[in-house]
Design a protein around this motif. Structure first.
Motif, PDB file in Angstrom:
ATOM      1  N   ARG A   3       0.798  -1.360  -0.028  1.00  0.00           N
ATOM      2  CA  ARG A   3      -0.024   0.043   0.145  1.00  0.00           C
ATOM      3  C   ARG A   3       0.701   1.549   0.077  1.00  0.00           C
ATOM      4  NH1 ARG A   3      -5.072  -1.420   0.609  1.00  0.00           N
ATOM      5  NH2 ARG A   3      -5.688  -2.979   1.940  1.00  0.00           N
ATOM      6  N   THR A   4       1.840   1.123   0.695  1.00  0.00           N
ATOM      7  CA  THR A   4       2.579   2.522   0.920  1.00  0.00           C
ATOM      8  C   THR A   4       3.657   2.767  -0.071  1.00  0.00           C
ATOM      9  OG1 THR A   4       3.895   1.486   2.416  1.00  0.00           O
ATOM     10  CG2 THR A   4       2.596   2.867   3.475  1.00  0.00           C
ATOM     11  N   ARG A   6       2.921   2.874  -3.254  1.00  0.00           N
ATOM     12  CA  ARG A   6       2.313   3.376  -4.582  1.00  0.00           C
ATOM     13  C   ARG A   6       2.779   4.894  -4.799  1.00  0.00           C
ATOM     14  NH1 ARG A   6      -2.096  -0.069  -5.410  1.00  0.00           N
ATOM     15  NH2 ARG A   6      -3.430  -0.596  -3.529  1.00  0.00           N
ATOM     16  N   ALA A  96      -8.228   2.155  -4.955  1.00  0.00           N
ATOM     17  CA  ALA A  96      -8.694   2.621  -3.676  1.00  0.00           C
ATOM     18  C   ALA A  96      -9.758   3.460  -3.748  1.00  0.00           C
ATOM     19  CB  ALA A  96      -7.492   3.499  -3.057  1.00  0.00           C
ATOM     20  N   GLY A 130      -7.950  -0.298  -1.311  1.00  0.00           N
ATOM     21  CA  GLY A 130      -7.689   0.780  -0.254  1.00  0.00           C
ATOM     22  C   GLY A 130      -8.390   1.921   0.089  1.00  0.00           C
ATOM     23  N   GLU A 132      -8.341   6.036   0.982  1.00  0.00           N
ATOM     24  CA  GLU A 132      -7.734   7.427   0.938  1.00  0.00           C
ATOM     25  C   GLU A 132      -8.600   8.278   1.816  1.00  0.00           C
ATOM     26  OE1 GLU A 132      -6.352   8.866  -2.509  1.00  0.00           O
ATOM     27  OE2 GLU A 132      -5.046   7.108  -3.086  1.00  0.00           O
ATOM     28  N   ARG A 153      -6.913  -0.874   5.664  1.00  0.00           N
ATOM     29  CA  ARG A 153      -7.250  -0.320   4.185  1.00  0.00           C
ATOM     30  C   ARG A 153      -6.866   1.076   3.910  1.00  0.00           C
ATOM     31  NH1 ARG A 153     -11.298  -3.557   1.055  1.00  0.00           N
ATOM     32  NH2 ARG A 153     -12.643  -4.758   2.474  1.00  0.00           N
ATOM     33  N   GLU A 155      -4.666   4.029   3.121  1.00  0.00           N
ATOM     34  CA  GLU A 155      -3.313   4.089   2.696  1.00  0.00           C
ATOM     35  C   GLU A 155      -2.894   5.554   2.568  1.00  0.00           C
ATOM     36  OE1 GLU A 155      -3.342   2.686  -1.495  1.00  0.00           O
ATOM     37  OE2 GLU A 155      -4.250   0.874  -1.304  1.00  0.00           O
ATOM     38  N   THR A 156      -3.715   6.613   2.735  1.00  0.00           N
ATOM     39  CA  THR A 156      -3.127   7.966   2.505  1.00  0.00           C
ATOM     40  C   THR A 156      -4.225   8.720   3.583  1.00  0.00           C
ATOM     41  OG1 THR A 156      -4.630   8.425   0.906  1.00  0.00           O
ATOM     42  CG2 THR A 156      -2.551   7.842   0.286  1.00  0.00           C
ATOM     43  N   LEU A 204       1.365   5.610   6.520  1.00  0.00           N
ATOM     44  CA  LEU A 204       0.526   5.748   5.468  1.00  0.00           C
ATOM     45  C   LEU A 204       1.361   6.882   4.578  1.00  0.00           C
ATOM     46  CD1 LEU A 204      -2.742   6.197   7.350  1.00  0.00           C
ATOM     47  CD2 LEU A 204      -1.577   3.977   6.355  1.00  0.00           C
TER      48      LEU A 204
END
Ligand code: GLV
Ligand code: MG
Length: 319
Positions: A3-4, A6, A96, A130, A132, A153, A155-156, A204
């Motif tokens: 995830r991190t 990307r 996501a 994911g 956001e 889930r 991610e940001t 994240l």
């Protein structure tokens, strides 16, 4: 891809109600696209925009970009319908879901549960899509730690400056620029740092929001440069002209990348048997230790993710 890791230096906003832009976005060099069902789409066009987005995701060629859809927030009537339509139609082609105006951890839980049910029903890998989380008001910022940690889930964590300025009654209409009258620092510093701390606590990415003066690329660079300097991973882009600037501002410079890679090699050597099992060592005029290695790993990781190559390799001393 974890995830991190990307790529998200440039996150391109594309209105879901505009098929022409959904087509054009595919060929642009943004790291991420987010196909929007929220504020760039008129309430009267929202329901039809879902099908445009499904078609663009399933039939388009997104060339390795991170593919995200921004749904409407949970205080509207559209959220569940947005998520169901997009995941049923294009769940396998979606990385996501962006949830705007998040105010509580339970809003993230609700999206997580809905995604899990959809993934199970559709035979998709559970947990792959994911989330956001966009922080766009005072309540969201106060709750940001719980929001960031609400689901694996996530991610940001994203700063939404336009809605945020409205939420706190900031005396300015120019998104991203300093409010006139505040001449003692950066009016966004606290917000950016708060978001960055929450993001990093849960490993994240932290993403800066839009800069609306789309013709002013220098202004974009200036504002992006501030969040990049703090450690943010990327920023929204609203226009093709902002993409290259974002990709550059959120990548290390070549000199920093070379230096980071050299620190990693030199520190690896000096801590080894051959290098004398040292904890601290010199590289040029600079003393490096374990903390230098950690800092170098960050720069090197961002550079490698951006496809950078080292130009000036370090070599161990002779003999
Ligand atoms: C983005 O959604 C913003 O409100 O700035
Ligand atoms: Mg917003």
């Amino acid at each position: 891809m974890t995830r991190t890791s990307r790529a998200r230096r440039s996150c391109l906003a594309v209105p879901g109600s505009n098929p022409k832009m959904l087509g054009k976005a595919q060929g642009l060099p943004a790291d991420q696209v987010f196909l929007d069902l929220e504020d760039s789409v008129s309430p009267l066009a929202k329901v039809d925009a879902r099908a445009n987005i499904v078609a663009a995701l399933t039939e388009g060629d997104w060339a390795g970009k991170t593919r995200v859809v921004r749904v409407n927030d949970w205080t509207t009537q559209w959220t569940y319908g947005d998520v169901i339509a997009v995941v049923e139609g294009a769940g396998a082609d979606l990385d996501a879901v962006m949830l705007p105006k998040v105010q509580t951890a339970s809003q993230v839980h609700a999206l997580d549960l809905l995604l899990t049910q959809l993934e199970k029903t559709l035979g998709l890998e559970v947990g792959r899509i994911g989330i956001e989380a966009q922080i766009e008001n005072a309540k969201g910022l106060v709750e940001v730690d719980a929001i960031a940690g609400a689901s694996p889930r996530v991610e940001t964590v994203i700063f939404g400056p336009a809605d945020f300025m409205a939420s706190i009654n900031m005396k300015s209409l120019v998104v991203g620029e300093q409010p006139p009258g505040y001449d003692v620092g950066d009016a966004y510093h606290y917000i950016l740092m708060r978001i960055l701390m929450a993001a990093r606590t849960y490993d994240l990415q932290a993403i800066d929001g839009p800069y609306l003066q789309i013709k002013d690329v220098e202004g974009f660079r200036r504002v992006a440069g501030r969040s990049a300097a703090l450690g943010f991973d990327g920023k929204w882009v609203l226009h093709p002209g902002q993409i290259e600037a974002a990709n550059e501002v959120y990548s290390p410079t070549q000199a920093d990348f070379d230096h980071a890679e050299n620190i990693l090699d030199a520190y690896g050597y000096y801590t080894s048997e051959a290098g004398g099992k040292r904890g601290a060592a010199m590289i040029g005029d600079e003393m490096i230790d374990e903390a230098s290695r950690k800092m170098a790993l960050v720069i090197s990781g961002k550079g490698r993710a951006a496809g950078m190559q080292r130009t000036d390799p370090w070599t161990p001393p002779e003999g």
